[in-house]
Design a protein around this motif. Structure first.
Motif, PDB file in Angstrom:
ATOM      1  N   UNK A   5       0.861  -1.178   0.000  1.00 23.15           N
ATOM      2  CA  UNK A   5       0.000   0.000   0.000  1.00 23.15           C
ATOM      3  C   UNK A   5       0.899   1.231   0.000  1.00 23.15           C
ATOM      4  N   UNK A   6       0.703   2.117  -0.982  1.00 20.65           N
ATOM      5  CA  UNK A   6       1.512   3.332  -1.061  1.00 20.65           C
ATOM      6  C   UNK A   6       0.619   4.533  -1.322  1.00 20.65           C
ATOM      7  N   UNK A   7       1.046   5.683  -0.833  1.00 24.47           N
ATOM      8  CA  UNK A   7       0.331   6.929  -1.094  1.00 24.47           C
ATOM      9  C   UNK A   7       0.948   7.589  -2.315  1.00 24.47           C
ATOM     10  N   UNK A   8       0.114   7.908  -3.304  1.00 31.86           N
ATOM     11  CA  UNK A   8       0.586   8.544  -4.531  1.00 31.86           C
ATOM     12  C   UNK A   8      -0.192   9.824  -4.774  1.00 31.86           C
ATOM     13  N   UNK A   9       0.486  10.804  -5.350  1.00 35.87           N
ATOM     14  CA  UNK A   9      -0.179  12.049  -5.733  1.00 35.87           C
ATOM     15  C   UNK A   9      -1.125  11.732  -6.888  1.00 35.87           C
ATOM     16  N   UNK A  10      -2.415  11.967  -6.694  1.00 35.89           N
ATOM     17  CA  UNK A  10      -3.386  11.565  -7.723  1.00 35.89           C
ATOM     18  C   UNK A  10      -3.235  12.368  -9.005  1.00 35.89           C
ATOM     19  N   UNK A  11      -2.781  13.620  -8.914  1.00 33.43           N
ATOM     20  CA  UNK A  11      -2.573  14.411 -10.135  1.00 33.43           C
ATOM     21  C   UNK A  11      -1.396  13.850 -10.943  1.00 33.43           C
ATOM     22  N   UNK A  12      -0.308  13.500 -10.259  1.00 31.53           N
ATOM     23  CA  UNK A  12       0.836  12.902 -10.949  1.00 31.53           C
ATOM     24  C   UNK A  12       0.453  11.562 -11.551  1.00 31.53           C
ATOM     25  N   UNK A  13      -0.315  10.799 -10.818  1.00 27.20           N
ATOM     26  CA  UNK A  13      -0.756   9.497 -11.305  1.00 27.20           C
ATOM     27  C   UNK A  13      -1.599   9.650 -12.569  1.00 27.20           C
ATOM     28  N   UNK A  14      -2.462  10.643 -12.593  1.00 26.11           N
ATOM     29  CA  UNK A  14      -3.310  10.873 -13.763  1.00 26.11           C
ATOM     30  C   UNK A  14      -2.467  11.301 -14.969  1.00 26.11           C
ATOM     31  N   UNK A  15      -1.496  12.187 -14.748  1.00 29.11           N
ATOM     32  CA  UNK A  15      -0.615  12.608 -15.838  1.00 29.11           C
ATOM     33  C   UNK A  15       0.159  11.395 -16.365  1.00 29.11           C
ATOM     34  N   UNK A  16       0.689  10.580 -15.458  1.00 28.41           N
ATOM     35  CA  UNK A  16       1.432   9.387 -15.866  1.00 28.41           C
ATOM     36  C   UNK A  16       0.532   8.429 -16.641  1.00 28.41           C
ATOM     37  N   UNK A  17      -0.710   8.303 -16.214  1.00 25.73           N
ATOM     38  CA  UNK A  17      -1.643   7.417 -16.907  1.00 25.73           C
ATOM     39  C   UNK A  17      -1.880   7.910 -18.331  1.00 25.73           C
ATOM     40  N   UNK A  18      -2.043   9.211 -18.483  1.00 25.52           N
ATOM     41  CA  UNK A  18      -2.266   9.777 -19.820  1.00 25.52           C
ATOM     42  C   UNK A  18      -1.026   9.610 -20.702  1.00 25.52           C
ATOM     43  N   UNK A  19       0.148   9.845 -20.132  1.00 23.48           N
ATOM     44  CA  UNK A  19       1.388   9.750 -20.911  1.00 23.48           C
ATOM     45  C   UNK A  19       1.709   8.323 -21.334  1.00 23.48           C
ATOM     46  N   UNK A  20       1.361   7.364 -20.487  1.00 22.75           N
ATOM     47  CA  UNK A  20       1.710   5.978 -20.777  1.00 22.75           C
ATOM     48  C   UNK A  20       0.588   5.208 -21.469  1.00 22.75           C
ATOM     49  N   UNK A  21      -0.620   5.728 -21.374  1.00 17.18           N
ATOM     50  CA  UNK A  21      -1.757   4.998 -21.920  1.00 17.18           C
ATOM     51  C   UNK A  21      -2.219   3.877 -21.003  1.00 17.18           C
ATOM     52  N   UNK A  22      -1.725   3.866 -19.783  1.00 18.83           N
ATOM     53  CA  UNK A  22      -2.116   2.844 -18.807  1.00 18.83           C
ATOM     54  C   UNK A  22      -3.582   3.028 -18.430  1.00 18.83           C
ATOM     55  N   UNK A  23      -4.201   1.929 -18.057  1.00 16.57           N
ATOM     56  CA  UNK A  23      -5.620   1.988 -17.704  1.00 16.57           C
ATOM     57  C   UNK A  23      -5.870   1.799 -16.212  1.00 16.57           C
TER      58      UNK A  23
END
Length: 68
Positions: A5-23
């Motif tokens: 379990x890790x805490x992640x910045x949701x804005x960074x996670x969203x940007x990373x998702x968009x850049x990588x195409x991850x779902x």
């Protein structure tokens, strides 16, 4: 496979998702880990090649005639 379990910045996670195409968040984290490992290994390989010296690298050598 480890469960963590890790805490992640949701804005960074969203940007990373968009850049990588991850779902999924898991896919983003796995992509980031794979990229980090590949980059670190690449540095090690390049350093090993540099340490070998030019005569030890098994590759064709092209000599250019710069006087032309």
């Amino acid at each position: 496979m480890a469960i963590t379990s890790i805490d992640l910045d949701k804005d960074q996670l969203e940007v990373a998702r968009q850049l990588t195409g991850a779902t999924s968040n898991r896919e983003v984290v796995e992509y980031a880990l794979d990229l980090l490992i590949a980059q670190k290994r690449q540095v090690e390989v390049v350093e090993d090649i540099i340490a070998m010296g030019p005569g030890d690298v098994d590759a064709p050598v092209i000599h250019y005639d710069l006087d032309q």
